[in-house]
Design a protein around this motif. Structure first.
Motif, PDB file in Angstrom:
ATOM      1  N   TRP A 140       0.843  -1.192   0.000  1.00 20.18           N
ATOM      2  CA  TRP A 140       0.000   0.000   0.000  1.00 20.18           C
ATOM      3  C   TRP A 140       0.879   1.242   0.000  1.00 20.18           C
ATOM      4  O   TRP A 140       1.760   1.379   0.837  1.00 20.18           O
ATOM      5  CB  TRP A 140      -0.911  -0.006   1.220  1.00 20.18           C
ATOM      6  CG  TRP A 140      -1.859  -1.166   1.214  1.00 20.18           C
ATOM      7  CD1 TRP A 140      -1.662  -2.391   1.769  1.00 20.18           C
ATOM      8  CD2 TRP A 140      -3.140  -1.209   0.599  1.00 20.18           C
ATOM      9  NE1 TRP A 140      -2.754  -3.187   1.550  1.00 20.18           N
ATOM     10  CE2 TRP A 140      -3.681  -2.487   0.826  1.00 20.18           C
ATOM     11  CE3 TRP A 140      -3.893  -0.289  -0.117  1.00 20.18           C
ATOM     12  CZ2 TRP A 140      -4.916  -2.878   0.377  1.00 20.18           C
ATOM     13  CZ3 TRP A 140      -5.144  -0.664  -0.575  1.00 20.18           C
ATOM     14  CH2 TRP A 140      -5.645  -1.943  -0.327  1.00 20.18           C
ATOM     15  N   THR A 141       0.617   2.148  -0.930  1.00 18.70           N
ATOM     16  CA  THR A 141       1.370   3.385  -1.070  1.00 18.70           C
ATOM     17  C   THR A 141       0.424   4.562  -0.879  1.00 18.70           C
ATOM     18  O   THR A 141      -0.654   4.589  -1.475  1.00 18.70           O
ATOM     19  CB  THR A 141       2.006   3.460  -2.473  1.00 18.70           C
ATOM     20  OG1 THR A 141       2.785   2.280  -2.686  1.00 18.70           O
ATOM     21  CG2 THR A 141       2.878   4.692  -2.621  1.00 18.70           C
ATOM     22  N   GLU A 142       0.848   5.540  -0.082  1.00 24.89           N
ATOM     23  CA  GLU A 142       0.010   6.725   0.102  1.00 24.89           C
ATOM     24  C   GLU A 142       0.000   7.549  -1.177  1.00 24.89           C
ATOM     25  O   GLU A 142       1.034   7.725  -1.833  1.00 24.89           O
ATOM     26  CB  GLU A 142       0.498   7.573   1.274  1.00 24.89           C
ATOM     27  CG  GLU A 142      -0.459   8.700   1.600  1.00 24.89           C
ATOM     28  CD  GLU A 142      -0.167   9.389   2.923  1.00 24.89           C
ATOM     29  OE1 GLU A 142      -0.870  10.377   3.216  1.00 24.89           O
ATOM     30  OE2 GLU A 142       0.731   8.942   3.658  1.00 24.89           O
ATOM     31  N   CYS A 155      -3.052   0.164  -3.798  1.00 26.17           N
ATOM     32  CA  CYS A 155      -2.364  -1.111  -3.959  1.00 26.17           C
ATOM     33  C   CYS A 155      -2.459  -1.433  -5.445  1.00 26.17           C
ATOM     34  O   CYS A 155      -3.562  -1.526  -5.999  1.00 26.17           O
ATOM     35  CB  CYS A 155      -3.015  -2.200  -3.111  1.00 26.17           C
ATOM     36  SG  CYS A 155      -2.139  -3.778  -3.166  1.00 26.17           S
TER      37      CYS A 155
END
Length: 170
Positions: free
Chosen positions: A24-26, A44
């Protein structure tokens, strides 16, 4: 030991080499400002989750029923953030969930109107006393049940829990 676990789950022995954990990346909050303010957004990628998944989180301070919490489908519909996405139709009834110490409900929806066909969403609403968090996962496919465990796991993870503690003033 891994071979025994894979045999028990019915997965092939090479599954450990090919299985990927969701990453998961902001990302930037993509929605216009409204009375609830800006939230947090995470993505994601399809390579990590099987299909692209975007999760949007917002705290709604004082918005939850302090006594009953998130009790039923109507509460999920009313407290969630599906309004950010346009029209949505429920794909079934909600179910109880637990995010860390907080209880709530989760419900899947088909997205209509401004979204391409086949996209679905999962609304997860959970609370701490009278405050709540609305999490909305937008999926690039029509199988929300397949990705919901990964979304719930992400919501229970350190990134979201640190944000929740700060945002809810715990």
């Amino acid at each position: 030991m891994l071979a025994a676990v894979l045999a028990w789950t019915g997965l092939p022995r090479h599954a450990a080499a090919t299985a990927t954990a969701p990453v998961w990346t902001e990302i930037a909050w993509p929605f216009p400002k409204d009375p609830w303010g800006k939230g947090k957004a995470f993505r994601c990628k399809a390579a990590d989750c099987g299909a692209e998944v975007n999760v949007y989180l917002r705290a709604k301070i004082g918005f939850c029923n302090c006594t009953t919490g998130v009790a039923d489908d109507d509460d999920v519909d009313r407290m969630g953030d599906l309004v950010l996405l346009g029209e949505a139709s429920p794909l079934g009834t909600s179910r109880p969930i637990r995010i860390a110490w907080m209880e709530g409900r989760s419900r899947a929806y088909a997205l209509n109107a401004r979204n391409p066909s086949g996209k679905t969403a999962i609304s997860v609403v959970f609370r701490d006393r009278c405050d709540m968090i609305a999490a909305t996962a937008v999926l690039g496919h029509d199988r929300p049940a397949a990705i919901e465990p990964s979304v719930i796991e992400f919501l229970n993870g350190n990134t979201v829990m640190r944000w929740a503690e700060i945002t809810l003033g715990l």
